[in-house]
Design an enzyme around this catalytic site. Structure first.
Site, mmCIF file in Angstrom:
data_model
loop_
_atom_site.group_PDB
_atom_site.id
_atom_site.type_symbol
_atom_site.label_atom_id
_atom_site.label_comp_id
_atom_site.label_asym_id
_atom_site.label_seq_id
_atom_site.Cartn_x
_atom_site.Cartn_y
_atom_site.Cartn_z
ATOM 1 N N ASN A 190 4.274 -71.653 105.047
ATOM 2 C CA ASN A 190 3.791 -72.855 105.713
ATOM 3 C C ASN A 190 4.302 -74.153 105.082
ATOM 4 O OD1 ASN A 190 2.308 -73.525 108.011
ATOM 5 N ND2 ASN A 190 0.589 -74.233 106.778
ATOM 6 N N LYS A 206 8.956 -62.213 100.515
ATOM 7 C CA LYS A 206 7.547 -62.301 100.143
ATOM 8 C C LYS A 206 7.027 -60.997 99.557
ATOM 9 C CE LYS A 206 6.035 -65.985 103.243
ATOM 10 N NZ LYS A 206 4.973 -66.400 104.182
ATOM 11 N N PRO A 241 1.219 -67.917 98.246
ATOM 12 C CA PRO A 241 2.510 -67.592 97.637
ATOM 13 C C PRO A 241 3.575 -67.358 98.706
ATOM 14 C CG PRO A 241 0.720 -66.300 96.665
ATOM 15 C CD PRO A 241 0.159 -66.968 97.867
ATOM 16 N N GLU A 242 4.697 -68.039 98.579
ATOM 17 C CA GLU A 242 5.828 -67.860 99.485
ATOM 18 C C GLU A 242 7.001 -67.316 98.677
ATOM 19 O OE1 GLU A 242 6.362 -71.319 102.003
ATOM 20 O OE2 GLU A 242 4.197 -71.621 102.166
#
Length: 418
Positions: free
Chosen positions: A205, A83, A31-32
């Site tokens: 990422n 986040k 999760p971003e």
């Protein structure tokens, strides 16, 4: 697409999609910022009109703190920043015992998500549970985290040291980066600096790969070199407001893409984040990707063991000895597709050795890491593979040897503040 329904008729798609690679290797993208923002939208929509009551229940295996909150009637709301997600439990008027609202801040780790489920059919790995009270069917808002790297803290304070949110605090985010370019974090390659949550709160990422790819910036270019040019970027005073906006949309810089690319993911509406992991539900997000895990793209591991996807020259700060690997159009076979060498004929060991030498080599795609949607906390190194000699049986036959495919490499979130 999978839908969660509340007793009030509200619906919302589940937010985290598991992309299975085999029974023992669940993989997914971490999760971003967009996922945390979508999770807050989900909680607010799914819990609208619901009344919760009783104690907050924590699973026995979770190492997170107990939540010392009990009320006969309370509501739940959420807000996200980068986040992190803040969940607020607010007692309703007349609720007993009288008390102030309680806030918790969640970090989702590798696999965290919120789900609303029947209270008598809780999802696996539901480590924190908030139960509704009658009227209506019993429901539970659950924080589900299969890998248990997710965390929650009491008090409601955002984690100290995190920068402004790239989604919701763009102007402050941009100013914070450009004001601090002397920081040693910007001596690093730009792909590593983008994961520093002190400056890029919400970037992870897959987002860093997509942002750098759109601007054709080599991932291992020095971060300060890339960003210093933005300090001098000023729109011409002769341009009208509409012309300035048009120019910004047509030629966004890196910091602008750190804001607009996550917004694109949010606008996908949560498609593809379903825990059941059905392939057809994930096509929207995968079609949106231009670089991360896409066929034809190259990949390298940065100094922290995380894989960065890119196209073209990796840049001057490429790790020494790093070998770029290109994503093949072939897919890595699953467990049922793995082949065994045929057993050699009995009483003919020399012919058996010759038969094994003449067998075709494994496709290169099987040696590629399956990282398109995978991340992990520890980033273990892949051990070198050696030949394993089997002892001949008394009958003269050798035990058939299974060919191995690499265990999917897994990547951590990568900052001191993550």
């Amino acid at each position: 697409m999978g839908i969660i329904s509340t007793s009030q008729g509200h619906t919302w798609p589940n937010l985290l999609r598991t992309f299975p690679t085999g029974p023992s290797h669940p993989s997914h993208r971490m999760p971003e910022g967009p996922e945390l923002h979508l999770a807050s939208l989900f909680v607010n929509e799914a819990c609208r009109g619901l009344v919760f009551g009783g104690c907050v229940e924590k699973s026995s295996v979770s190492r997170n703190p107990e939540v010392p909150f009990e009320s006969s009637a309370y509501s739940i709301s959420a807000t996200a920043r980068g986040k992190e997600l803040r969940l607020t439990l607010s007692p309703l008027p007349g609720a007993q015992p009288p008390q102030e609202p309680l806030a918790l801040v969640f970090r989702f780790g590798m696999s965290g998500s919120f789900q609303l489920a029947p209270s008598d059919a809780l999802p696996p790995h539901a480590h924190l549970r908030f139960y509704t009270v009658s009227p209506g069917p019993g429901l539970a808002l659950c924080f589900v985290d299969i890998r248990r790297f997710g965390r929650w803290d009491l008090g409601g304070e955002w984690q100290q040291g995190r920068g402004p949110c790239v989604l919701l605090e763009y102007e402050q985010f941009r100013e914070n980066v450009l004001r601090n370019l002397a920081d040693k974090a910007f001596d690093q390659p730009i792909c590593e600096a983008l994961l520093d949550q002190r400056f890029f709160n919400g970037i992870g990422n897959y987002l860093r790969a997509e942002i750098l790819h759109r601007l054709r910036i080599p991932p291992f270019e020095k971060a300060r070199t890339v960003l210093e040019a933005l300090q001098q970027r000023r729109p011409s005073p002769e341009l009208t407001l509409s012309q300035k906006i048009k120019a910004k949309l047509q030629n966004p810089d890196l910091l602008e893409l750190c804001h607009s690319v996550p917004k694109e993911v949010v606008q996908l509406g949560g498609k593809g984040y379903r825990p059941e992991g059905r392939e057809e539900d994930f096509t929207t997000f995968r079609a949106w990707l231009r670089c991360y895990g896409v066929s034809g793209m190259s990949s390298l591991r940065d100094r922290h063991g995380r894989t960065i996807w890119f196209q073209g020259d990796p840049g001057p700060l490429c790790p020494a000895g790093g070998k770029s690997r290109k994503k093949s159009k072939e897919t890595q076979p699953g467990r049922k597709d793995r082949k065994e060498d045929p057993p050699p004929p009995s009483k003919a060991p020399s012919r058996a050795r010759k038969a094994r030498r003449d067998l075709p080599k494994q496709p290169a795609a099987q040696e590629l890491e399956q990282t398109s949607l995978q991340q992990d906390h520890r980033a273990p190194r892949i051990p070198k593979k050696g030949k394993r000699r089997g002892r001949a049986a008394t009958s003269g036959r050798r035990r058939p040897q299974k060919t191995k495919t690499d265990t999917p490499s897994l990547e951590p979130e990568g900052t001191s503040a993550s």
